[in-house]
Design a protein around this motif. Sequence first.
Motif, short mmCIF file in Angstrom:
data_model
loop_
_atom_site.label_atom_id
_atom_site.label_comp_id
_atom_site.label_asym_id
_atom_site.label_seq_id
_atom_site.Cartn_x
_atom_site.Cartn_y
_atom_site.Cartn_z
N PHE A 428 10.13 -6.93 -1.25
CA PHE A 428 10.00 -5.67 -0.54
C PHE A 428 9.04 -4.79 -1.33
N THR A 429 7.97 -4.35 -0.70
CA THR A 429 6.95 -3.58 -1.42
C THR A 429 6.48 -2.40 -0.58
N ARG A 430 5.73 -1.52 -1.23
CA ARG A 430 4.97 -0.51 -0.53
C ARG A 430 3.60 -0.41 -1.19
N THR A 431 2.62 0.05 -0.44
CA THR A 431 1.25 0.18 -0.94
C THR A 431 0.92 1.66 -1.08
N GLU A 432 0.58 2.08 -2.28
CA GLU A 432 0.20 3.47 -2.55
C GLU A 432 -1.31 3.56 -2.64
N VAL A 433 -1.90 4.44 -1.86
CA VAL A 433 -3.36 4.57 -1.80
C VAL A 433 -3.74 5.91 -2.43
N THR A 434 -4.46 5.84 -3.54
CA THR A 434 -4.85 7.05 -4.29
C THR A 434 -6.37 7.15 -4.33
N PHE A 435 -6.88 8.36 -4.12
CA PHE A 435 -8.33 8.56 -4.10
C PHE A 435 -8.77 9.21 -5.41
N ALA A 436 -9.83 8.65 -5.98
CA ALA A 436 -10.43 9.19 -7.20
C ALA A 436 -11.94 9.25 -6.98
N VAL A 437 -12.66 9.68 -8.01
CA VAL A 437 -14.12 9.80 -7.88
C VAL A 437 -14.74 8.42 -7.75
N ASN A 438 -15.40 8.19 -6.62
CA ASN A 438 -16.12 6.94 -6.36
C ASN A 438 -15.24 5.70 -6.37
N ARG A 439 -13.97 5.85 -6.10
CA ARG A 439 -13.12 4.67 -6.04
C ARG A 439 -11.81 4.99 -5.32
N VAL A 440 -11.20 3.91 -4.85
CA VAL A 440 -9.87 3.99 -4.24
C VAL A 440 -8.97 3.04 -5.00
N ILE A 441 -7.78 3.51 -5.34
CA ILE A 441 -6.83 2.72 -6.12
C ILE A 441 -5.65 2.36 -5.24
N TYR A 442 -5.35 1.06 -5.17
CA TYR A 442 -4.21 0.57 -4.40
C TYR A 442 -3.15 0.07 -5.37
N THR A 443 -2.00 0.72 -5.36
CA THR A 443 -0.91 0.34 -6.24
C THR A 443 0.21 -0.30 -5.42
N ILE A 444 0.60 -1.51 -5.78
CA ILE A 444 1.63 -2.24 -5.07
C ILE A 444 2.92 -2.15 -5.88
N ARG A 445 3.96 -1.57 -5.28
CA ARG A 445 5.20 -1.31 -6.01
C ARG A 445 6.37 -2.08 -5.40
N ASP A 446 7.17 -2.68 -6.24
CA ASP A 446 8.41 -3.34 -5.83
C ASP A 446 9.42 -2.26 -5.48
N LEU A 447 9.98 -2.29 -4.27
CA LEU A 447 10.90 -1.25 -3.84
C LEU A 447 12.28 -1.37 -4.46
N VAL A 448 12.61 -2.55 -4.96
CA VAL A 448 13.94 -2.75 -5.55
C VAL A 448 13.95 -2.27 -7.00
#
Length: 460
Positions: A428-448
Motif C-alpha cells: 500500500f503506497t502513496r505518491t507525493e509530488v513536490t515541485f522544486a526549481v527545474n525539477r519535480v520530485i516523486y516520493t513513494i511512501r509505504d502507508l503501513v
Amino acid sequence: MFNSTMLEPTKHENMNQNFASQSSKIYKSRIILIITSIISSLIFLTLSIFCTVQYITNTTFLTELIVTVLCFMLSLIISIYLCVKKQANKLQIIMNISTVIIMTTLSIALGIEVIVKQLYYLSLPLVPSNYGPLAFIHENGTRIHWCTNELAETNLKADQKYLDKTQSNYHSVFVNNNEKFDYSLYGYQKKHQFYLPPVITKFIVFMADIQTVNTYISTMDEDYDFNVLCGDYSYSGLMSEYGETFSNMHTKPVLMVQGNHDESTTDFIDSITQRPMNYFQKVRNIGFFFIYINNGHTYLAMDFLKNNYQQAIGFDHVFIVVHHPIYSTGEFGSFDYLTQEMETFIDGHPELNIRGIFTGHDHLFAAFKRNNIFYFVNGAGGAGIDQMTNPSVAYDRIWAQEELHGPLTVINQNCLGYEYHLDSWMKFTRTEVTFAVNRVIYTIRDLVTKQVLVTYDQVI
C-alpha cells in the motif's frame, strides 16, 4: 367375374408404403432435430451475449431474474417433451438431454448469483452514511459535497450567508475561491477552509482502488495542497459504499477520476463529483487531464485529449490521470490500444509540459519512465494486493520478494512498457509530488510503515 384378390395390395406395394411411412418419420425426425439444433444454438448464443454484457455492464437484478426464469422454463419444457414424446433418433435424445443439463445448470448458477447479490445488497445500510465534506476543485471555486444519512437541510454558510437549504441526503453547493465556511453535518459541527495557495508546492496522488476499505485514508498528513485520486472508490457503485470510503476524507481539496467499479450507477458523477467523465482542470500553474477509458470509452477519452490538448499549453506542469494503467506489472496487464494511443499523443505534443501519468486498477505500485515522463500505478488502495495468477501476463515477473526492480523482458503484447520499468511493490503506497526549481520530485511512501520506498528526481 370380378376377382376380389385384384383389390388386395401386392407385396411390392406394401413395401413401398412401409418405406414411404418410414421415410416420412425420418424426415419429420430430421426436421425436429434441425429445429431443436437451431433453437439450442440460438439459446447458447443469447446466453453467451448475455454473460458478456453482464460481465461488462454489471446488469440489473431484473435482467438476471428474467434470464434465470427463461433458462429454467426452457429446461422444464424440454424435460416434459422427453417424457411424453417417444424419441426416434439417438442424436436427438442426446442433444435434448444435453440441453436440459446445460439449461438447468445455468439456471441454478444464475439463481445462486441473484440470491447472493441480493443478500449482499440487503446487508448494506438502507440509507447512506454520513461523510464529507469533499471539496472538488473547479476553475473559479470549490464544489462542496457531503452526505447525511437522514434528510436534512444543506445548512452551509459561507461569508455569513446561507447558500442552500434544500432538504436532502446529498448536499452540494459551490463556494467561491478561498471563502471560509461553516457547515452542520447531522449534529456534528466543524469549521473548514479549503484553501489553495498562490503557488502549488506539493500534492499527493492518493490511492486508487479503495473500494470502501478506507483504512489508510487516515494516513494523510497536512503538508500538501490537494489530493488526486485514481478511481474505484466503491465496489458496486452504491452511495452507501462511497460513504464508507469518504467518511474520513475531508481535510484537503480533491481531484478524482472515475474507475470501472464506479460506473455501475451514475451516482458518482451525478451526485458526488458533478463533473463529466473526461475533463481538464487547472490548479494554479498545473494542468490536469482526467479521462475514463473502461467499457469502450477509450476512443472517447483519447478523442477528448486530441481535441482539448490546447487547454494545457503554457502550463508549467501537465499531468494525465486515468484509472487503467498505461504500462503494467500487475494482474491485468497492459491495455494495448490505450498504451499505443497515449504514446502517440505524448510524442506528438512536445509543446505540452507533460510530467507524469497517474493510474490505478492494478492493486500494487509500479513506476515506469519513458522519455523523461513518469508513469505511476497507484492501485494499492485498501481493497487488497493483487497476486500474480494470470498466466498471460506473468512470465518473467518474479514476485517472490513482493517487488521488482529495473527493466524487464518484453514477452508479448500483454506486457508493454517492460523496457521502461523502474520499480514495483506489492504494498500500500502513496505518491507525493513536490515541485522544486527545474525539477519535480516523486516520493513513494509505504502507508503501513510510513517508510519512503524510493524517490525519483525529474529534471525539467
